[in-house]
Design an enzyme around this catalytic site. Structure first.
Site, mmCIF file in Angstrom:
data_model
loop_
_atom_site.group_PDB
_atom_site.id
_atom_site.type_symbol
_atom_site.label_atom_id
_atom_site.label_comp_id
_atom_site.label_asym_id
_atom_site.label_seq_id
_atom_site.Cartn_x
_atom_site.Cartn_y
_atom_site.Cartn_z
ATOM 1 N N GLU A 163 0.874 -1.166 0.000
ATOM 2 C CA GLU A 163 0.000 0.000 0.000
ATOM 3 C C GLU A 163 0.919 1.226 0.000
ATOM 4 O O GLU A 163 1.809 1.325 0.853
ATOM 5 C CB GLU A 163 -0.880 0.002 1.260
ATOM 6 C CG GLU A 163 -1.835 1.177 1.237
ATOM 7 C CD GLU A 163 -2.771 1.264 2.434
ATOM 8 O OE1 GLU A 163 -2.719 0.378 3.316
ATOM 9 O OE2 GLU A 163 -3.537 2.241 2.477
ATOM 10 N N ARG A 171 5.487 -12.917 9.705
ATOM 11 C CA ARG A 171 6.016 -11.567 9.604
ATOM 12 C C ARG A 171 7.406 -11.496 10.219
ATOM 13 O O ARG A 171 7.698 -12.193 11.190
ATOM 14 C CB ARG A 171 5.131 -10.680 10.475
ATOM 15 C CG ARG A 171 4.457 -9.587 9.790
ATOM 16 C CD ARG A 171 3.632 -8.797 10.798
ATOM 17 N NE ARG A 171 3.728 -7.403 10.429
ATOM 18 C CZ ARG A 171 3.124 -6.900 9.370
ATOM 19 N NH1 ARG A 171 2.366 -7.656 8.610
ATOM 20 N NH2 ARG A 171 3.256 -5.621 9.085
ATOM 21 N N LYS A 219 4.571 0.758 9.732
ATOM 22 C CA LYS A 219 4.608 2.011 8.974
ATOM 23 C C LYS A 219 4.027 3.171 9.772
ATOM 24 O O LYS A 219 4.478 4.290 9.670
ATOM 25 C CB LYS A 219 3.816 1.855 7.672
ATOM 26 C CG LYS A 219 4.644 1.254 6.553
ATOM 27 C CD LYS A 219 3.918 1.372 5.231
ATOM 28 C CE LYS A 219 3.150 0.115 4.944
ATOM 29 N NZ LYS A 219 2.542 0.032 3.622
HETATM 30 P P1 ATP Z 1 2.959 -2.198 8.042
HETATM 31 O O1 ATP Z 1 2.497 -3.017 9.192
HETATM 32 O O2 ATP Z 1 4.422 -1.878 8.097
HETATM 33 O O3 ATP Z 1 2.118 -0.987 7.806
HETATM 34 P P2 ATP Z 1 1.600 -3.508 5.903
HETATM 35 O O4 ATP Z 1 1.400 -4.972 5.915
HETATM 36 O O5 ATP Z 1 0.410 -2.696 6.197
HETATM 37 O O6 ATP Z 1 2.853 -3.147 6.799
HETATM 38 P P3 ATP Z 1 1.747 -3.342 3.073
HETATM 39 O O7 ATP Z 1 2.183 -2.222 2.249
HETATM 40 O O8 ATP Z 1 0.316 -3.727 3.026
HETATM 41 O O9 ATP Z 1 2.183 -3.009 4.532
HETATM 42 O O10 ATP Z 1 2.672 -4.619 2.819
HETATM 43 C C1 ATP Z 1 2.940 -5.141 1.548
HETATM 44 C C2 ATP Z 1 3.291 -6.590 1.675
HETATM 45 O O11 ATP Z 1 4.423 -6.742 2.521
HETATM 46 C C3 ATP Z 1 2.172 -7.395 2.300
HETATM 47 O O12 ATP Z 1 2.033 -8.589 1.574
HETATM 48 C C4 ATP Z 1 2.626 -7.632 3.700
HETATM 49 O O13 ATP Z 1 2.097 -8.800 4.186
HETATM 50 C C5 ATP Z 1 4.158 -7.671 3.537
HETATM 51 N N1 ATP Z 1 4.800 -7.268 4.782
HETATM 52 C C6 ATP Z 1 4.627 -6.107 5.445
HETATM 53 N N2 ATP Z 1 5.341 -6.097 6.585
HETATM 54 C C7 ATP Z 1 5.996 -7.275 6.646
HETATM 55 C C8 ATP Z 1 6.883 -7.878 7.584
HETATM 56 N N3 ATP Z 1 7.241 -7.237 8.698
HETATM 57 N N4 ATP Z 1 7.356 -9.106 7.311
HETATM 58 C C9 ATP Z 1 7.007 -9.746 6.189
HETATM 59 N N5 ATP Z 1 6.174 -9.256 5.274
HETATM 60 C C10 ATP Z 1 5.655 -8.036 5.482
HETATM 61 MG MG MG Z 2 -1.261 -3.768 4.595
#
Ligand code: ATP
Ligand code: MG
Length: 566
Positions: free
Chosen positions: A41, A268, A278
């Site tokens: 995102e 994760r 984020k």
């Molecule tokens: P955040 O919690 O940092 O806001 P998010 O999951 O909301 O992260 P996205 O932009 O939706 O952020 O993530 C894009 C992809 O990266 C998704 O498939 C998510 O599952 C993966 N991802 C995000 N954070 C991690 C992490 N700490 N470890 C592994 N994969 C991750």
């Molecule tokens: Mg997300």
């Protein structure tokens, strides 16, 4: 739809439980092309956790000669912008060392999502709900208590069609109503209790501008986006496990082919001593606790790049920690060790005195100077050599001298013989101090027979120090980093994570002196400052007249440098 076949050659093969899932699928459906995606995102910058996901998705595509694309999940314009989109593309290209990948945007499929929503309404599987957001929330129930059906659930299909078209054209205000799926308010999985599909948002979209008054919810858009892209294996983190039945429900009820796409969850990545969420990173940036998203103390990809971490080192780390079905909490030192191992093989060795004092060699002929040819990297003879200037007045580290030193102190103290790296043996004859007792300069005599830093009389000189000739030294600044937090797991703290910032997270050396050769190297050459650490030029804080270097990692994982043991 996607004609570009990819070879992400920089990515090694993976070997994890998802492999087994894919292999089983390939046995059953041998004709499929394995297709994955990385779906960020654009509401922030990418971090090391995203790197894990990027590498997992791209490496599986490579391994099965399939396709992986970058797909922006840009369905919530409140928090998303073009700056984030650009940064994400740059970071993914940097990590993969290629820009040869296809980029898609969920927003390109907005019309298709709309058609799917209309289809659900036609089938009596979606309704417009005017309950307040508070009512919707309360009526969803709890894990132990089933939900309460909304009064709008029984609205006729014809009426729902009419109401939804009013939503589409913007007749309602933000929050006035939502489109919900009609599934089961008594479902044991709360996610399945009539989840929202569309909400009203009169916000301009980074790419669609003002074309839309309603935006699809993540759960609805994501599975359909996967289907549009012909994704076979949709990999996401564990917290989406409960959403999988909904993922399947939307696909089945909008007529998208089964059994693919198919969602599989993985663990994760979290790092000790830092935050990756984020939202928390954004708070640090917005409240100016750090120097932007690329601050070298945080583990965003741009922060790590600025600090001097390499894509190869990050890839080695992600490979080493692997992918499993449980969340992992990893010591940041493991990441540092992967980067260190790579830099040990590749970094150009130079001498830089961080905190200089003068060393006068009293028997070295005045006005004389000479040049030593030294290896650029002893680990790699093909890296060649360069010349270092030597003279009778040098800079050495303040911490390399001591008054009243103990017997086993092998650097500068009265009467001790020390090796100047690559140059000569010198014997300390005098130590000058200021009124506080701090050393201000040192005098020594050199042994002309020890040219190159050795003699054949088997004399033992235990200490070796680095130095820079005053005549040819260049001024620079060096920053050393300590953990940003004084808590081992700041991610587990709520909003009070901000109270645990380490006041000593940056140690700045403002008067450092570096050999001239280093100054002439290209900006992106990784350096090793002998005895001090691996370093990288800070592009933001360097000026034409003075370079700022960031210490990427120390030379060794010194236990005493750690605040936390883990
Ligand atoms: P955040 O919690 O940092 O806001 P998010 O999951 O909301 O992260 P996205 O932009 O939706 O952020 O993530 C894009 C992809 O990266 C998704 O498939 C998510 O599952 C993966 N991802 C995000 N954070 C991690 C992490 N700490 N470890 C592994 N994969 C991750
Ligand atoms: Mg997300």
């Amino acid at each position: 739809m996607n004609t570009k076949t990819k070879e992400y050659t920089s990515i090694q093969e993976s070997n994890n439980f998802i492999d087994k899932v894919i292999q089983t699928d390939l046995r059953e459906y041998p004709d499929i092309t394995v297709h994955t995606r990385f779906p960020p995102e654009p509401n922030g910058y990418l971090h090391i956790g995203h790197a894990k996901s990027i590498l997992l998705n791209f490496s599986l595509a490579t391994q099965y000669k399939g396709i992986c694309n970058l797909r922006f999940d840009d369905t919530n314009p409140d928090r998303e912008n073009q700056e984030f989109i650009n940064a994400i593309i740059e970071d993914v290209s940097w990590l993969l060392e290629t820009d040869n990948f296809v980029i898609h945007y969920a927003s390109d499929y907005f019309s298709t999502y709309l058609a799917c929503a209309r289809l659900l309404i036609d089938k009596g599987l979606a309704y417009v709900d005017f309950s307040s957001p508070e009512e919707v929330r309360l009526n969803r129930g709890t894990p132990t208590q089933q939900g309460i059906e909304s009064t709008y659930r029984s609205t006729s299909i014809e009426e729902n069609k009419r109401l939804f078209e009013k939503m589409v054209v913007g007749s309602y205000d933000d929050g006035e109503c939502i489109l919900r799926a009609k599934i089961d308010m008594a479902h044991p999985n709360i996610v399945m209790r009539d989840p929202p599909i569309y909400r009203i948002k009169k916000t301009s979209h980074p790419r669609q501008k003002d074309a839309w008054k309603i935006y699809p919810m993540y759960d609805f858009a994501h599975c359909l986006g996967d289907a549009m892209d012909n994704v076979t294996h949709s990999l996401c983190t564990l917290e989406f496990e409960n959403n999988r039945p909904l993922y399947d429900w939307f696909l089945e009820n909008t007529g998208h082919r089964r059994p693919f796409p198919k969602q599989t969850e993985f663990g994760r990545l979290s790092l000790n001593e830092t935050v990756l969420s984020k939202r928390k990173l954004k708070r640090l940036v917005d409240e100016q606790k750090i120097d932007g998203w690329d601050d070298p103390r945080i583990y965003t990809l741009c922060g790590m790049r600025r600090r001097g971490f390499t894509p190869t080192g990050i890839r080695a780390f992600c490979k080493e920690i692997g992918t499993s079905r449980s969340n992992s909490q990893i010591a940041v030192q493991r990441l540092e060790e992967c980067v260190r191992q790579e830099l040990n093989m590749s970094a150009t060795r130079v001498m830089c005195v961080l905190d200089p004092i003068l060393l006068r060699i009293t028997n070295y002929p005045e006005g004389q100077s000479e040049v030593f040819e030294v290896p650029n990297n002893p680990e790699d003879p093909s890296a060649g050599t360069h010349n270092v200037d030597f003279s009778g007045v040098l800079y050495i580290e303040r911490e390399d001298g001591m008054v009243n030193a103990p017997k086993k102190y092998y650097r500068f103290s009265l009467g001790k013989e020390v090796r100047l790296k690559y140059a000569y043996y010198v014997t300390c004859t005098k130590i000058h101090q200021d009124e506080n007792g701090d050393i201000t300069s040192i005098e020594a005599v050199y042994d002309p027979q020890s040219r190159g830093g050795w003699t054949d009389d088997k004399r033992r000189v235990m200490g070796t120090v680095h130095w820079v000739s005053c005549q040819k030294a260049r001024h620079c600044k060096v920053r050393k980093f300590n953990p940003l937090f004084t808590h081992e797991h700041p991610e587990t703290l709520g909003e009070e994570f901000i109270d645990y910032l380490n006041k000593e997270s940056i140690v700045l050396y403002e008067h450092s002196m570096i050999e001239e050769f280093a100054y002439k190297l290209a900006d992106d050459v990784h350096l090793q400052f002998l005895r001090k650490g691996y370093c990288y030029k800070d592009k933001v804080q360097s000026t034409d007249s003075c370079t700022m270097y960031n210490i990427t990692v120390s030379l060794k994982d010194s236990l005493k440098n750690r605040i936390f043991m883990s």
